[in-house]
Design a protein around this motif. Structure first.
Motif, PDB file in Angstrom:
ATOM      1  N   VAL A 130      -6.857  -4.915  -4.716  1.00  0.00           N
ATOM      2  CA  VAL A 130      -8.294  -5.237  -4.818  1.00  0.00           C
ATOM      3  C   VAL A 130      -8.745  -5.210  -6.268  1.00  0.00           C
ATOM      4  N   TYR A 131      -8.168  -4.323  -7.083  1.00  0.00           N
ATOM      5  CA  TYR A 131      -8.483  -4.362  -8.513  1.00  0.00           C
ATOM      6  C   TYR A 131      -8.133  -5.738  -9.094  1.00  0.00           C
ATOM      7  N   ASN A 132      -6.947  -6.257  -8.749  1.00  0.00           N
ATOM      8  CA  ASN A 132      -6.542  -7.566  -9.285  1.00  0.00           C
ATOM      9  C   ASN A 132      -7.461  -8.677  -8.794  1.00  0.00           C
ATOM     10  N   MET A 133      -7.883  -8.606  -7.526  1.00  0.00           N
ATOM     11  CA  MET A 133      -8.826  -9.608  -7.010  1.00  0.00           C
ATOM     12  C   MET A 133     -10.130  -9.565  -7.805  1.00  0.00           C
ATOM     13  N   ARG A 134     -10.616  -8.364  -8.012  1.00  0.00           N
ATOM     14  CA  ARG A 134     -11.862  -8.185  -8.765  1.00  0.00           C
ATOM     15  C   ARG A 134     -11.692  -8.645 -10.209  1.00  0.00           C
ATOM     16  N   ARG A 135     -10.562  -8.331 -10.801  1.00  0.00           N
ATOM     17  CA  ARG A 135     -10.295  -8.712 -12.190  1.00  0.00           C
ATOM     18  C   ARG A 135     -10.194 -10.230 -12.326  1.00  0.00           C
ATOM     19  N   LEU A 136      -9.663 -10.908 -11.318  1.00  0.00           N
ATOM     20  CA  LEU A 136      -9.586 -12.364 -11.369  1.00  0.00           C
ATOM     21  C   LEU A 136     -10.977 -12.967 -11.502  1.00  0.00           C
TER      22      LEU A 136
END
Length: 347
Positions: free
Chosen positions: A330-336
């Motif tokens: 979810v961090y990576n999704m948010r960072r995208l």
């Protein structure tokens, strides 16, 4: 009280858009349907295994996955996520639910997370999204930054004899006769010390690329595992840069040899020894390396502050892997979403 009509709901959603609802942006950057095949293998039984077609249909697999994403994004318990979905229009819209939509209850959320945990598919979902990042142009660039963060769990108050038995891989004598007590004891979590303070739980070991601050690899262990012992799970070949940054805990002759054998260049901090403190040049070199290595702290900071914290409410390593893995995904999704705002056309 007057019942809310269709146009009233549309007006509410328009107001959310005017305030730049962050979940709308989040929803737009993730290809949710790409996860369906992998999710339904876990969530839905094949027709041949179903005893009957009677009864209520199971919740949609993608909707349940998005529910877990919300829970990870805001660090919500199962009861809290059920309440927030019922209470917040932004959550309902993110899940594609209308006012009369069927909301997943806390027990269903727990069962779905448990199914994912026991199947061990969270890491596969993480890799699948990493492939999506690469296809969008966000490949791993600039080198690798390694670090680990302690993830706390509620402390188990055990006797010395009980702790000794747990470390031997045994179940304390009276626990077998008290299943309720046994179910509340986390025998996989361990104690560790950091900056003179004791912590009980697990570790989230990560590899973050220097350019995009995306998590590219991760490994979950008990808190007692030394950071350097997880390196083999973290190092990758696909990064465009050869540099590897890490703090002094990772420095050893073995580590330097391992990086050299992989064609990687070490930027690991140097550490002083008793009676041999670091010189001025070595201290300056460490400060220079810190300007790069600190980028991984931004990742842990985002998880701890922007995403509601990292403390686990689960018991056992299997569930910890699922929860921590979901937090990283979810961090990576948010960072995208952040990267899209900063640079819509990555090079």
């Amino acid at each position: 009280m007057a019942q809310m009509g269709f146009f009233d709901l549309s007006d509410r959603y328009a107001s959310l858009d005017a305030k730049k609802d962050p979940l709308a942006e989040f929803d737009a950057v993730v290809p949710w349907e790409d996860f369906r095949a992998a999710l339904e293998l876990v969530w839905r039984r094949p027709d041949a295994e179903r005893k009957s077609r009677a009864g209520r249909k199971p919740m949609d697999a993608v909707l349940m996955f998005k529910t877990l994403v919300l829970a990870a994004l805001y660090n919500l318990s199962d009861d809290q996520i059920e309440y927030q979905i019922r209470d917040r229009l932004s959550f309902m819209r993110f899940l594609g639910l209308g006012l009369d939509g069927r909301v997943p209850d806390a027990k269903t959320v727990w069962l779905y997370r448990e199914a994912l945990a026991q199947a061990g598919v969270t890491e596969a979902l993480f890799r699948q999204f990493d492939g999506h990042l690469a296809r969008q142009g966000y490949i791993a660039r600039g080198g690798q930054i390694l670090d680990a963060s302690i993830v706390r769990v509620p402390v188990s108050r055990n006797t010395r004899d009980e702790n000794a038995a747990i470390k031997r891989g045994e179940v304390p004598e009276d626990w077998a006769e008290r299943p309720a007590k046994r179910s509340q004891k986390d025998t996989d979590a361990r104690w560790t010390k950091k900056h003179g303070k004791s912590h009980f739980g697990y570790k989230n070991h990560v590899n973050v690329d220097r350019r995009h601050k995306l998590i590219r690899r991760y490994h979950v262990s008990d808190a007692a595992l030394h950071d350097s012992q997880a390196v083999d799970h973290l190092l990758m070949r696909g990064n465009t840069g050869a540099g590897v940054w890490a703090d002094a805990a990772y420095r050893s002759e073995e580590m330097e040899g391992k990086l050299l054998a992989r064609g990687l260049k070490s930027h690991i901090h140097r550490k002083g020894r008793r009676g041999k403190p670091l010189g001025v040049q070595a201290k300056g070199s460490n400060r220079s390396k810190s300007t790069v290595r600190s980028r991984v702290e931004h990742v842990f900071g985002a998880q701890s502050n922007d995403m509601g914290g990292t403390m686990l409410r689960t018991i056992g390593l299997v569930r910890a892997r699922a929860k921590i893995g979901m937090k990283n995904l979810v961090y990576n999704m948010r960072r995208l979403g952040q990267l899209r705002r900063l640079n819509p056309n990555p090079a």
